[in-house]
Design a protein around this motif. Structure first.
Motif, short mmCIF file in Angstrom:
data_model
loop_
_atom_site.label_atom_id
_atom_site.label_comp_id
_atom_site.label_asym_id
_atom_site.label_seq_id
_atom_site.Cartn_x
_atom_site.Cartn_y
_atom_site.Cartn_z
N PRO A 137 6.14 -35.37 -43.17
CA PRO A 137 6.96 -34.28 -43.71
C PRO A 137 6.44 -32.90 -43.36
CG PRO A 137 6.34 -35.83 -45.44
CD PRO A 137 5.52 -36.17 -44.24
N GLN A 140 10.13 -34.62 -50.75
CA GLN A 140 11.49 -34.73 -51.30
C GLN A 140 12.55 -34.39 -50.24
OE1 GLN A 140 12.03 -35.51 -54.88
NE2 GLN A 140 13.97 -36.06 -53.90
N ARG A 141 12.29 -33.37 -49.45
CA ARG A 141 13.26 -32.95 -48.43
C ARG A 141 13.54 -34.06 -47.44
NH1 ARG A 141 10.89 -27.79 -46.29
NH2 ARG A 141 9.97 -27.35 -48.30
N VAL A 142 12.49 -34.77 -47.02
CA VAL A 142 12.69 -35.86 -46.04
C VAL A 142 13.41 -37.03 -46.70
CG1 VAL A 142 11.56 -37.50 -44.52
CG2 VAL A 142 10.69 -35.16 -44.66
N ASP A 193 15.51 -36.94 -49.19
CA ASP A 193 16.92 -36.55 -49.36
C ASP A 193 17.67 -36.62 -48.03
OD1 ASP A 193 16.39 -36.14 -52.00
OD2 ASP A 193 16.32 -33.94 -51.88
N ALA A 194 17.03 -36.17 -46.98
CA ALA A 194 17.71 -36.14 -45.68
C ALA A 194 17.99 -37.55 -45.13
CB ALA A 194 16.86 -35.36 -44.67
N ASP A 254 7.50 -31.17 -52.51
CA ASP A 254 8.71 -30.55 -51.94
C ASP A 254 9.04 -31.06 -50.55
OD1 ASP A 254 9.60 -28.87 -53.86
OD2 ASP A 254 9.64 -27.12 -52.47
N LYS A 255 8.02 -31.08 -49.70
CA LYS A 255 8.22 -31.54 -48.32
C LYS A 255 8.61 -33.02 -48.31
CE LYS A 255 4.85 -28.36 -46.35
NZ LYS A 255 3.48 -28.29 -45.83
#
Ligand SMILES: CC(C)=CCC/C(C)=C/CC/C(C)=C/CC/C(C)=C/COP(=O)(O)OP(=O)(O)O
Ligand SMILES: O=P(O)(O)OC[C@@H](O)CO
Ligand SMILES: [Mg+2]
Length: 242
Positions: A17, A52-54, A56-57, A49-50
């Protein structure tokens, strides 16, 4: 999580991430490389955060997602995750990375969902990798040493996954072969320096699952797909084994 899904895998794609994808590529492309599972994790620069972003994507695609946290503070609770693969480093010189971080995690969070949580018994073998430095791993191990660690992990500590970690460099096939021969039931993961079809084929002859990481961030999805073909071909050529 179905029981022990990794026993059906040939290939894992590990997304870091903290690293960008190759320009022009999307997480949809990443999820369509043909890999059997995606692990999300890295050693340096991790944050919730990093992570979570991956997650979610990748959440809307079919490939199963697993988080591989490098420390308890980055574990995220997400229904999009099929499970958690929690490292324990058998050749760390610091018990914190063998069992201490785990104790702290459980003390503070009470763990997560145990049905979705499995350990990976790492044997870290590239002294140059951040993970080796981070965990103070003793990487000076002969084939015999590694095979014995693997057997101890399986037979004495009941580990289902043994992970030979050469992160950043291509490992020694003789060592991977020796580890493979020392195991009965456990699933052998190999990761490190797999860059093309031939690398994946070579390690796929010994490892049950080949893990590909940096290649995604450096060369992109097409190169990753070639490694999927390599390990799957190696396994077809040698079937039936396990
Ligand atoms: C108890 C909990 C929840 C966590 C602790 C888990 C442990 C023991 C982590 C030890 C470190 C480890 C094995 C992390 C796994 C991820 C990994 C090996 C990533 C690859 O690392 P590198 O390639 O060396 O690092 P960079 O790519 O970030 O440079
Ligand atoms: O990044 P590479 O060298 O492909 O290694 C894969 C994985 O084992 C890292 O944890
Ligand atoms: Mg790396």
């Amino acid at each position: 999580m179905s029981t022990r899904p990794w026993t059906d895998w040939d290939h894992i794609l590990k997304i870091d991430p903290d690293k960008p994808l190759v320009e022009g590529e999307t997480f949809e492309d990443v999820c369509e490389t043909g890999t059997d599972a995606i692990e999300i994790g890295g050693t340096l620069g991790m944050t919730e955060d990093k992570m979570q972003r991956v997650v979610d994507a990748c959440a809307e695609y079919d490939v199963p997602l697993f988080q591989e946290p490098s420390n308890p503070s980055v574990v995220i609770d997400s229904p999009a995750l099929e499970g958690y693969l929690i490292p324990t480093v058998f050749n760390s010189s610091d018990p914190f990375w063998i069992v201490g971080a785990h104790k702290e995690w459980v003390r503070i969070e009470n763990g997560l969902d145990w049905d979705r949580t499995t350990t990976e018994a790492y044997i870290v073998l590239n002294p140059e990798a951040s993970v080796a430095e981070y965990t103070d791993a003793d990487c000076d191990q002969s084939a015999d040493d590694v095979a014995s660690y693997a057997r101890v992990a399986e037979k004495m500590f009941g580990q289902e996954i043994i992970y030979l970690e050469y992160s950043g460099t291509f490992g020694d096939p003789e060592i991977v072969s020796a580890a493979s021969e020392s195991l009965d039931e456990a699933t052998l993961f190999y990761g490190g320096g797999v860059h093309d079809y031939d690398d994946a084929y070579e390690m796929g002859q010994y490892a049950d699952v080949v893990v590909v990481g940096d290649l995604l961030h450096e060369k992109g999805c097409e190169a990753v797909s070639e490694t999927v073909d390599g390990v799957k071909d190696a396994h077809t050529a040698s079937a039936p084994t396990k």
